[in-house]
Scaffold this motif. Structure first.
Motif, PDB file in Angstrom:
ATOM      1  N   LEU A 116      23.748 -36.067 -38.123  1.00  0.00           N
ATOM      2  CA  LEU A 116      22.369 -36.379 -37.768  1.00  0.00           C
ATOM      3  C   LEU A 116      21.803 -37.350 -38.800  1.00  0.00           C
ATOM      4  CD1 LEU A 116      19.736 -35.823 -36.176  1.00  0.00           C
ATOM      5  CD2 LEU A 116      19.344 -33.892 -37.727  1.00  0.00           C
ATOM      6  N   VAL A 117      21.204 -38.417 -38.315  1.00  0.00           N
ATOM      7  CA  VAL A 117      20.639 -39.433 -39.210  1.00  0.00           C
ATOM      8  C   VAL A 117      19.348 -39.956 -38.605  1.00  0.00           C
ATOM      9  CG1 VAL A 117      21.956 -41.321 -38.152  1.00  0.00           C
ATOM     10  CG2 VAL A 117      21.187 -41.523 -40.533  1.00  0.00           C
ATOM     11  N   GLN A 118      18.431 -40.386 -39.452  1.00  0.00           N
ATOM     12  CA  GLN A 118      17.188 -40.979 -38.948  1.00  0.00           C
ATOM     13  C   GLN A 118      17.421 -42.411 -38.512  1.00  0.00           C
ATOM     14  OE1 GLN A 118      14.254 -40.459 -42.068  1.00  0.00           O
ATOM     15  NE2 GLN A 118      13.521 -38.559 -41.138  1.00  0.00           N
ATOM     16  N   ALA A 119      16.573 -42.867 -37.624  1.00  0.00           N
ATOM     17  CA  ALA A 119      16.646 -44.258 -37.177  1.00  0.00           C
ATOM     18  C   ALA A 119      16.568 -45.184 -38.377  1.00  0.00           C
ATOM     19  CB  ALA A 119      15.512 -44.549 -36.206  1.00  0.00           C
ATOM     20  N   GLY A 120      17.416 -46.217 -38.361  1.00  0.00           N
ATOM     21  CA  GLY A 120      17.499 -47.142 -39.475  1.00  0.00           C
ATOM     22  C   GLY A 120      18.543 -46.773 -40.500  1.00  0.00           C
ATOM     23  N   GLY A 121      19.078 -45.572 -40.391  1.00  0.00           N
ATOM     24  CA  GLY A 121      20.072 -45.102 -41.336  1.00  0.00           C
ATOM     25  C   GLY A 121      21.474 -45.567 -40.996  1.00  0.00           C
ATOM     26  N   SER A 122      22.438 -45.067 -41.782  1.00  0.00           N
ATOM     27  CA  SER A 122      23.836 -45.473 -41.639  1.00  0.00           C
ATOM     28  C   SER A 122      24.753 -44.255 -41.626  1.00  0.00           C
ATOM     29  CB  SER A 122      24.250 -46.377 -42.808  1.00  0.00           C
ATOM     30  OG  SER A 122      23.492 -47.560 -42.837  1.00  0.00           O
ATOM     31  N   LEU A 123      25.879 -44.426 -40.970  1.00  0.00           N
ATOM     32  CA  LEU A 123      26.960 -43.452 -40.981  1.00  0.00           C
ATOM     33  C   LEU A 123      28.276 -44.214 -40.978  1.00  0.00           C
ATOM     34  CD1 LEU A 123      25.953 -40.729 -38.325  1.00  0.00           C
ATOM     35  CD2 LEU A 123      26.143 -40.389 -40.800  1.00  0.00           C
ATOM     36  N   ARG A 124      29.318 -43.590 -41.536  1.00  0.00           N
ATOM     37  CA  ARG A 124      30.654 -44.156 -41.440  1.00  0.00           C
ATOM     38  C   ARG A 124      31.576 -43.129 -40.805  1.00  0.00           C
ATOM     39  NH1 ARG A 124      35.072 -46.536 -45.757  1.00  0.00           N
ATOM     40  NH2 ARG A 124      35.409 -44.331 -46.240  1.00  0.00           N
ATOM     41  N   LEU A 125      32.133 -43.512 -39.679  1.00  0.00           N
ATOM     42  CA  LEU A 125      33.097 -42.666 -38.995  1.00  0.00           C
ATOM     43  C   LEU A 125      34.506 -43.015 -39.464  1.00  0.00           C
ATOM     44  CD1 LEU A 125      31.729 -42.774 -35.333  1.00  0.00           C
ATOM     45  CD2 LEU A 125      31.021 -41.311 -37.242  1.00  0.00           C
TER      46      LEU A 125
END
Length: 124
Positions: free
Chosen positions: A11-20
């Motif tokens: 779960l991340v806020q809009a504008g954030g980043s994740l790496r799969l």
């Protein structure tokens, strides 16, 4: 037995980043292209990004160009999807896929192997 295992969703806020991340085993994946797809509730699975066997060529869906980046570590049999500037509409289950050929195909029919998926949720 071929196996693809994704990780890194959340779960991340809009504008954030994740790496799969997707770790492949049971096949010489260094000879084949890899891709990422996503499927939102009630929608078909759709192409997001692909990388060719050597990592020298990539393709992206128009909706993620400039925000997502696919890469691979051939020695580690791992493919990554860096997702930046995330939007609520990016919310979906993301799937790693192994292609049957070396080219970074955007066609879902060009992929034979699939991971179990990892959930990405972007809150507004």
């Amino acid at each position: 037995q071929v196996q693809l295992v994704e990780s890194g969703g959340g779960l991340v806020q809009a504008g954030g980043s994740l790496r799969l991340s997707c770790v492949a085993s049971g096949r010489t994946f260094s000879s084949y292209a890899m891709g990422w797809f996503r499927q939102a509730p009630g929608k078909e699975r759709e192409f997001q990004a692909a990388i060719n066997w050597s990592g020298t060529n990539t393709n992206y869906a128009d909706s993620v160009k400039g925000r997502f980046a696919i890469s691979r570590d051939i020695a580690e049999n791992t493919v990554y999807l860096q997702m930046n500037s995330l939007k609520p509409e990016d919310t979906a289950v993301y799937y790693c896929a192994g292609a049957r050929g070396p080219s970074a195909t955007t066609d879902i029919l060009g992929y034979d192997y699939w991971g179990q998926g990892t959930q990405v949720t972007v809150s507004s």
